[in-house]
Design a protein around this motif. Structure first.
Motif, short mmCIF file in Angstrom:
data_model
loop_
_atom_site.label_atom_id
_atom_site.label_comp_id
_atom_site.label_asym_id
_atom_site.label_seq_id
_atom_site.Cartn_x
_atom_site.Cartn_y
_atom_site.Cartn_z
N GLY A 115 -28.72 -84.45 -79.93
CA GLY A 115 -29.32 -83.54 -81.27
C GLY A 115 -29.74 -82.39 -80.83
O GLY A 115 -30.09 -82.08 -79.82
N ALA A 116 -29.35 -81.92 -81.84
CA ALA A 116 -29.74 -80.35 -81.95
C ALA A 116 -31.31 -80.05 -82.09
O ALA A 116 -31.54 -78.96 -81.38
N ASP A 117 -32.49 -80.69 -81.90
CA ASP A 117 -32.82 -80.47 -81.69
C ASP A 117 -33.77 -81.13 -80.30
O ASP A 117 -35.00 -80.62 -80.37
N GLY A 118 -32.45 -81.41 -79.92
CA GLY A 118 -33.62 -81.53 -78.05
C GLY A 118 -33.18 -80.32 -77.32
O GLY A 118 -33.28 -79.21 -77.51
N LEU A 119 -33.24 -80.95 -75.75
CA LEU A 119 -33.38 -79.66 -74.68
C LEU A 119 -31.54 -79.02 -74.54
O LEU A 119 -30.71 -80.17 -75.32
N THR A 120 -31.52 -78.36 -74.54
CA THR A 120 -30.08 -77.74 -74.78
C THR A 120 -29.25 -78.32 -73.22
O THR A 120 -30.67 -78.30 -72.45
N PRO A 121 -28.12 -77.73 -72.67
CA PRO A 121 -27.17 -78.46 -71.74
C PRO A 121 -28.82 -77.31 -70.09
O PRO A 121 -29.04 -78.12 -69.26
N ARG A 122 -28.71 -76.07 -70.72
CA ARG A 122 -29.69 -75.13 -69.61
C ARG A 122 -30.74 -75.75 -69.29
O ARG A 122 -31.15 -75.97 -68.17
N GLN A 123 -31.88 -76.23 -70.66
CA GLN A 123 -32.47 -76.77 -70.57
C GLN A 123 -33.35 -78.08 -69.34
O GLN A 123 -33.80 -78.15 -68.90
#
Length: 159
Positions: free
Chosen positions: A44-52
């Motif tokens: 999801g766009a509001d979820g964690l980014t891959p790096r996070q």
């Protein structure tokens, strides 16, 4: 032909014959773009980014890890890790604690909110990984991963 003219002609010949669609660097970049798109679609766009996600997972698996160790563990550069850690602390997902052994070193620990975000992202991350590997025949997946690791292990600067 002079040396400069020969060099220029060689460059023209190389340009004419270079197939971007067979260039490993270009293919890896395209795969990375697709992997991020799949990740974002699943998490999801509001979820964690891959790096996070990578940072939080490394901290979850190695509670008390230092930022220096986090750089080594994730492959994310030092300045980016520092900025990300500061933002994740501000969001209440991480805390810094002084280590017992070296009071100058900060240990990073997930908060309950950080662990919750990580757990929430995990099903999407797993679906994204499955989608990334789907085009690879099952019998070749371990070899594919091993070859990717070989590129990293061989080319990554040692610090």
């Amino acid at each position: 032909m002079s040396g400069d003219a020969t060099t220029q002609q060689a460059a023209v010949d190389a340009l004419a014959g270079f197939d971007l669609h067979d260039a490993p660097g270009h293919l890896l970049r395209r795969c990375q773009q697709l992997a991020v798109d799949l990740y974002t679609n699943e998490v999801g766009a509001d979820g964690l980014t891959p790096r996070q996600f990578a940072l939080l997972l490394a901290i979850y698996q190695q509670a008390g890890i230092s930022q220096v160790e986090l750089v080594r563990s994730t492959g994310i550069d030092r300045s980016t890790v520092a900025e990300m850690v500061a933002r994740l602390i501000k969001r209440g997902l991480l805390v810094r604690e002084r280590t017992e052994t070296d009071r100058r070193t900060n240990a990073l620990v997930l908060t309950s909110e950080g662990e919750g975000q990580l757990r929430q992202a995990m099903p999407g991350v797993m679906r994204a990984q499955d989608r990334i590997m789907a085009p690879i025949p099952p019998a070749k997946r371990a070899e594919f991963i091993a070859l990717l690791r070989q590129i990293i292990d061989t080319l990554e600067p040692r610090g």
